[in-house]
Design a protein around this motif. Structure first.
Motif, PDB file in Angstrom:
ATOM      1  N   ILE A  16       0.873  -1.168   0.000  1.00  0.00           N
ATOM      2  CA  ILE A  16       0.000   0.000   0.000  1.00  0.00           C
ATOM      3  C   ILE A  16       0.913   1.222   0.000  1.00  0.00           C
ATOM      4  N   ASN A 176      -7.777  -1.175 -12.543  1.00  0.00           N
ATOM      5  CA  ASN A 176      -8.717  -1.399 -11.451  1.00  0.00           C
ATOM      6  C   ASN A 176      -9.837  -2.306 -11.942  1.00  0.00           C
ATOM      7  N   PRO A 201      -6.608   3.345  -8.482  1.00  0.00           N
ATOM      8  CA  PRO A 201      -7.134   2.031  -8.095  1.00  0.00           C
ATOM      9  C   PRO A 201      -8.610   2.049  -7.725  1.00  0.00           C
ATOM     10  N   LEU A 202      -9.115   3.236  -7.342  1.00  0.00           N
ATOM     11  CA  LEU A 202     -10.517   3.344  -6.921  1.00  0.00           C
ATOM     12  C   LEU A 202     -11.369   4.052  -7.972  1.00  0.00           C
ATOM     13  N   LEU A 253      -8.920  -2.677  -3.651  1.00  0.00           N
ATOM     14  CA  LEU A 253      -7.461  -2.748  -3.489  1.00  0.00           C
ATOM     15  C   LEU A 253      -6.978  -4.191  -3.504  1.00  0.00           C
ATOM     16  N   GLN A 254      -7.722  -5.082  -2.880  1.00  0.00           N
ATOM     17  CA  GLN A 254      -7.315  -6.484  -2.870  1.00  0.00           C
ATOM     18  C   GLN A 254      -7.400  -7.117  -4.255  1.00  0.00           C
ATOM     19  N   VAL A 265       0.268  -0.330  -4.799  1.00  0.00           N
ATOM     20  CA  VAL A 265      -0.914   0.379  -5.273  1.00  0.00           C
ATOM     21  C   VAL A 265      -0.987   1.698  -4.523  1.00  0.00           C
ATOM     22  N   PRO A 267      -3.476   4.421  -3.658  1.00  0.00           N
ATOM     23  CA  PRO A 267      -4.704   5.188  -3.463  1.00  0.00           C
ATOM     24  C   PRO A 267      -4.377   6.561  -2.889  1.00  0.00           C
ATOM     25  N   ASN A 278      -7.286   2.542   3.714  1.00  0.00           N
ATOM     26  CA  ASN A 278      -6.424   1.969   2.684  1.00  0.00           C
ATOM     27  C   ASN A 278      -5.494   0.902   3.252  1.00  0.00           C
ATOM     28  N   ALA A 281      -7.120  -2.403   4.224  1.00  0.00           N
ATOM     29  CA  ALA A 281      -7.486  -3.332   3.152  1.00  0.00           C
ATOM     30  C   ALA A 281      -6.655  -4.600   3.183  1.00  0.00           C
TER      31      ALA A 281
END
Length: 309
Positions: A16, A176, A201-202, A253-254, A265, A267, A278, A281
């Motif tokens: 992360i 994503n 990613p989101l 995220l996973q 990743v 975010p 975050n 996750a």
């Protein structure tokens, strides 16, 4: 925190990472002072985050400035990835002279003697297909100004071009649940031991689960038409049904971290709650059936008619 090691670099990279576009950004978000930004970065360090992604044009240079203050005493254990091509006043300059000047400005703002990695910030295909920029970066590596270099790109076509034309150390790409096409080449990225960073990613907030067909947007998010909003809202509901949860952050995220080629990743983080969400996750998981269902959703409802970013 979970970490990855890439043979091209000598630092552990947190899976992360900290996307620093929002750091100090008063144009798109509510005001964040320098002190508030420094505290948020320190909180990220305390949570085990070692990877930070920024750019000269993020918050008009304030993002780099805040990271420079917050991480000054932590250079040995942190990895900063910054960019070139977009300046603090939103000017574009991909000239070789401009790249060198940008790197020197970033070194000053970030309080570093060298940059861990520098990437071209969404360059045109002519640059990606050429040789001059990659050769220039190799020279800067030999001079000790940077440890690695690469590109920030968006599409499968761009990714194929970069893999065909260069020996980059770093690739940052949009991937994503709603933009899965680049995964087709992730095995090759992994084979080359390239540091793979996943941006957006989101899906600019949609994959948090907080938006629906009634949502309104400001700033850069006004790019979506009403049809785009309605379509995304329906897709978001389908994702919620698959994971059986309204909070989509950990699952989004996973889904990305399940790709073995992914190093980190990034975010965005603009407050403590987002930071905790975050990092949290990592305690979640997706079943094989859920991952398959999310891939099927993309294949059946998005692949042939891609969502506009």
């Amino acid at each position: 925190m979970e970490y990855r090691e890439i043979s091209r670099f000598d630092k552990k990279i947190s899976r992360i990472g900290f996307g620093a576009w929002q750091l100090g950004n008063t144009k798109e978000f509510t005001k964040m002072t320098i002190n508030e930004g420094v505290k948020l970065v320190h909180d990220a360090l305390d949570a085990g985050i070692t990877f930070f992604d920024t750019a000269p044009n993020y918050a008009g240079g304030r993002s780099e400035e805040i990271l420079g203050i917050a991480l000054k005493e932590h250079a040995q254990k942190t990895f900063i990835n910054t960019k070139v091509g977009h300046g603090p006043d939103d000017e574009f300059d991909f000239s070789l002279e401009g790249i060198t000047a940008s790197i020197k400005r970033s070194l000053n703002k970030l309080n570093r003697d060298y940059l861990d990695s520098v990437i071209l910030h969404n360059p045109g295909m002519d640059i990606l297909k050429g040789d001059a920029h990659y050769a220039h970066f190799e020279t800067l590596k030999k001079q000790g100004l940077i440890k690695g270099y690469g590109v920030s790109i968006d599409t499968l076509e761009e990714l194929q071009t970069v893999l065909d034309k260069s020996n980059v150390d770093v690739i940052e790409i949009m991937y994503n649940i709603f933009h899965q096409a680049p995964a087709e080449l992730f095995d090759e990225v992994k084979k080359r031991d390239i540091l793979l960073i996943i941006k957006v990613p989101l899906d600019s907030g949609w994959l948090t689960g907080k938006y629906d067909e009634t949502s309104t947007f400001t700033g850069i998010r006004t790019r979506w038409s009403q049809d785009d909003i309605k379509r995304r809202a329906k897709l978001v509901q389908e994702v919620k049904d698959i994971v059986n949860d309204d909070n989509l952050v950990p699952y989004a995220l996973q889904f990305i971290l399940a790709q073995d080629a992914v190093t980190t990743v990034i975010p965005g983080m603009r407050n403590q709650a987002q930071l905790e969400g975050n990092v949290g996750a990592l305690s979640y998981s997706l079943s094989t059936q859920q991952i398959t269902a999310l891939k099927t959703l993309y294949d059946s409802k998005i692949k042939s008619n891609p969502l506009p970013w």
